[in-house]
Design an enzyme around this catalytic site. Structure first.
Site, PDB file in Angstrom:
ATOM      1  N   GLY A   7      66.481  77.058   2.076  1.00 44.42           N
ATOM      2  CA  GLY A   7      67.408  78.216   2.270  1.00 44.42           C
ATOM      3  C   GLY A   7      68.765  77.639   2.208  1.00 44.42           C
ATOM      4  N   GLY A   9      71.595  78.813   2.525  1.00 46.71           N
ATOM      5  CA  GLY A   9      73.072  79.272   2.664  1.00 46.71           C
ATOM      6  C   GLY A   9      74.154  78.341   3.339  1.00 46.71           C
ATOM      7  N   GLY A  12      71.787  75.448   5.769  1.00 43.65           N
ATOM      8  CA  GLY A  12      71.186  74.510   4.712  1.00 43.65           C
ATOM      9  C   GLY A  12      71.999  73.796   3.817  1.00 43.65           C
ATOM     10  N   ASN A 102      69.225  79.934  15.249  1.00 45.89           N
ATOM     11  CA  ASN A 102      69.588  80.597  16.481  1.00 45.89           C
ATOM     12  C   ASN A 102      68.543  81.270  17.168  1.00 45.89           C
ATOM     13  OD1 ASN A 102      72.362  79.461  16.312  1.00 45.89           O
ATOM     14  ND2 ASN A 102      72.783  81.207  14.969  1.00 45.89           N
ATOM     15  N   LYS A 205      72.658  76.637  23.834  1.00 45.74           N
ATOM     16  CA  LYS A 205      73.280  77.646  22.689  1.00 45.74           C
ATOM     17  C   LYS A 205      73.253  79.188  22.930  1.00 45.74           C
ATOM     18  CE  LYS A 205      74.622  77.763  17.909  1.00 45.74           C
ATOM     19  NZ  LYS A 205      74.509  77.129  16.453  1.00 45.74           N
ATOM     20  N   ASN A 209      75.446  82.295  22.724  1.00 46.60           N
ATOM     21  CA  ASN A 209      75.194  83.276  21.552  1.00 46.60           C
ATOM     22  C   ASN A 209      75.027  84.851  21.956  1.00 46.60           C
ATOM     23  OD1 ASN A 209      75.727  81.988  19.295  1.00 46.60           O
ATOM     24  ND2 ASN A 209      73.646  81.025  19.187  1.00 46.60           N
ATOM     25  N   GLU A 284      69.929  88.875  13.017  1.00 47.54           N
ATOM     26  CA  GLU A 284      68.970  88.315  13.972  1.00 47.54           C
ATOM     27  C   GLU A 284      68.966  88.781  15.164  1.00 47.54           C
ATOM     28  OE1 GLU A 284      68.595  83.804  12.437  1.00 47.54           O
ATOM     29  OE2 GLU A 284      70.598  84.258  12.936  1.00 47.54           O
TER      30      GLU A 284
END
Length: 328
Positions: A7, A9, A12, A102, A205, A209, A284
């Site tokens: 990945g 993105g 990554g 995440n 985290k 989030n 997500e």
């Protein structure tokens, strides 16, 4: 050591750029414009300390790379089940798969201990593809604090002055492969901490989030422009308290939520899930929002504020065609 980042993105690509020039043999799995740009022009990572230019091997065919010692998976959670077999093609008997993501990870209850040990999270792995093809015993977790974005094909911008990665095994045991990865990244501007309590880091985290992600989806704004409103700040505090209560009921220490809220209230970075909404990418919702609420129900923690805000954020994602509830 052979390391493949699956990945290419924002996250990554950033990790790959930091690994460039190390002793590791680095490769990337990418697709589309990002793959074409990296193959043609190389990978460009813009940081506060300067620009990192590299030419890692990049392909969309994992089987072409052969077995890897570490595979760092940075794709978003909704795509994970579909790539499980492709990740498996990169593994040998002693490979480690580090999931940088995440929210609640699919392996969360592996080596958890207690009555919940081994519980599978069907929202995150509906057909068992990740559990069966990769296996939780190969998995390690990673929590990233990097605030990265893709600003053009093959170009990543890392906004934070300090970039951190917290990594650890679900069973909390030491692992020489994680030690090696840390030794490769720490001298190159990505601070890696190895923890025996990776779930604590996940929740530290995740609590923020739950707030920043859901409110970001509803407002399409950075939190500095949202949490300065007293009514919203009060709701955010109640959401944080509920998130902390879930974590603690599961035996985790998510840290001081007030400290996290203070940092969140000054953030000018648009949360990644809100970026996905604006860009029309799959969101997500499950890992960040729905599974935490499933766990709250599992441990009987009331979450009225999270329930309301997350229901609204989920409806926004569904209306945009970027989320489908797989349990219905």
């Amino acid at each position: 050591m052979k390391i493949c980042i699956y990945g290419a993105g924002a996250v990554g690509g950033h990790i790959a750029g930091r690994l460039a020039g190390s002793d590791a043999e680095v490769s990337l799995i990418a697709r589309g414009e990002q793959l074409a740009a990296i193959q043609q022009n190389g990978l460009r990572v813009e940081t506060r300390d300067g620009t990192l230019l590299s030419r890692p091997v990049a392909t969309d065919q994992p089987a072409d790379l052969g077995p890897q010692d570490i595979v760092i998976v940075t794709v978003k959670a909704p795509a994970l089940p579909a790539i499980a077999e492709h990740v498996a093609a990169l593994l040998h008997r002693d490979s480690l798969v580090l999931f940088v993501m995440n929210g609640i990870p699919w392996w969360y209850f592996h080596s958890h201990g207690g009555t919940l040990d081994g519980t599978r999270l069907r929202r995150l792995d509906p057909t068992g593809a990740l559990w069966d093809h990769i296996g939780p015993e190969r998995a390690a977790g990673a929590v990233a604090y990097t605030a990265c974005s893709v600003i053009a094909p093959g170009v990543i911008r890392a906004e934070n002055a300090v970039n951190r990665l917290i990594i650890g095994r679900p069973d909390g045991k030491p692992d020489a492969r994680l030690d090696t990865l840390a030794s490769l990244l720490n001298p190159r501007g990505l601070e890696v901490t190895i923890t025996p309590k990776i779930r604590d880091a996940v929740w530290a985290k995740l609590v923020m989030n739950l707030i920043g992600g859901s409110l970001g989806v509803l407002t399409a704004s950075a939190m500095k422009d949202v949490l300065d409103k007293p009514a919203v700040a009060g709701t955010a505090k109640a959401m944080a308290d509920e998130g902390v209560a879930i974590a603690r009921a599961l035996g985790c220490d998510p840290g001081d939520p007030d400290k996290g809220l203070s940092k969140l209230a000054t953030s000018s970075h648009l949360q990644s899930i809100a970026q996905d909404l604006l860009a029309g990418r799959p969101m997500e919702i499950d890992g960040l929002f729905r599974v935490p609420l499933d766990l709250a129900e599992l441990v009987q923690v009331p979450t009225p504020n999270l329930d309301l805000v997350i229901e609204l954020a989920t409806q926004r994602a569904s209306a945009a065609g970027l989320y489908h509830d797989t349990t219905i």
